[in-house]
Write an enzyme that holds these catalytic residues in place. Structure first.
Site, PDB file in Angstrom:
ATOM      1  CB  CYS A 170      -8.987   7.660   0.561  1.00 26.35           C
ATOM      2  SG  CYS A 170      -9.976   8.003  -0.931  1.00 26.35           S
ATOM      3  CD  GLU A 224      -2.522   6.421  -1.803  1.00 25.69           C
ATOM      4  OE1 GLU A 224      -1.656   7.337  -1.871  1.00 25.69           O
ATOM      5  OE2 GLU A 224      -3.569   6.510  -1.138  1.00 25.69           O
TER       6      GLU A 224
END
Length: 226
Positions: free
Chosen positions: A2, A105
């Site tokens: 992340c 992402e």
């Protein structure tokens, strides 16, 4: 992993969700492109109540010689938390929640990478599990830092990346923050892939790749590539 996330909710929403008694007077929102080494909002429990404050994203252990290590410790793998000297003692005593309403992402599509924003289906706030520590500089300054715990991907994320943040179920949030909770096995059991059916992912602009871009355009849904 992340490496970028968003938090565009109001202070009132944070207060309601985490039962914060004393809201911070200064609250910079919304944030459309939060990046490592920046200050992030985090919730901790001080033994009596939940508190909201800022921590620098990138954990610097209290025993570190300098703070440069933080840029390499933005994430901590759930599977090895209890094996890493930087994290294992923090699991029992310095747990945090990093609130977010989306994270980014990059999905590989042929020869390019398409940035995706992942959210709850209803767009609501969610809690990323984290750890924090306090490091003291040679000049006496005390710097609070944090890391976001990651876990294996759920069915939605598997097509995008091989890791995702460990998102706590709402019913686990208070237990995760509770400083009196020393049940390590129960705490580790909370660090599981979040149910895919409650989440969605959509393509966004490549502008999110530049940390200088922090506008609403970052979260605007883009047409799906042909």
């Amino acid at each position: 992993m992340c490496g970028r996330f968003t938090i565009v909710v109001t202070m009132e929403e944070l207060v309601r969700r985490y039962l914060i008694e004393q809201p911070m007077a200064r609250y910079a929102a919304p944030r459309y492109n939060v990046a490592p080494t920046q200050e992030v909002w985090a919730v901790i429990h001080d033994g009596r109540k939940n508190r909201l404050g800022e921590l620098r994203w990138g954990l610097v252990p209290s025993w570190a010689k300098d703070d440069r290590i933080g840029s390499r410790m933005i994430n901590a793998r759930a599977e090895t938390l209890l094996e890493r000297a930087s994290f294992k003692t923090l699991v029992g005593r310095k747990r945090a929640i990093i609130p977010a309403d989306g994270f980014y992402e990059w999905r590989k599509e042929g020869g390019r990478k398409q940035p995706m924003r992942i959210t709850m289906k209803d767009g609501s706030l969610f809690s990323m599990a984290g750890l924090y520590d306090t490091w003291q500089a040679s000049d006496g300054r005390r710097i609070g830092t944090c890391t976001i715990i990651t876990t294996a991907p759920n069915g939605l994320m598997a097509d995008i990346h091989d890791r995702m943040p460990a998102i706590l179920k709402p019913e686990d949030e208070a237990l995760w923050l509770d400083r009196g909770n020393s049940d390590i096995q129960a705490l580790m059991a909370m660090l599981r892939p979040y149910p895919a059916e409650r989440m969605r992912a959509y393509p966004v602009s490549s502008a999110v790749g530049n940390v200088k871009n922090d506008t609403e355009a970052c979260i605007a849904e883009q047409p799906a590539p042909l």
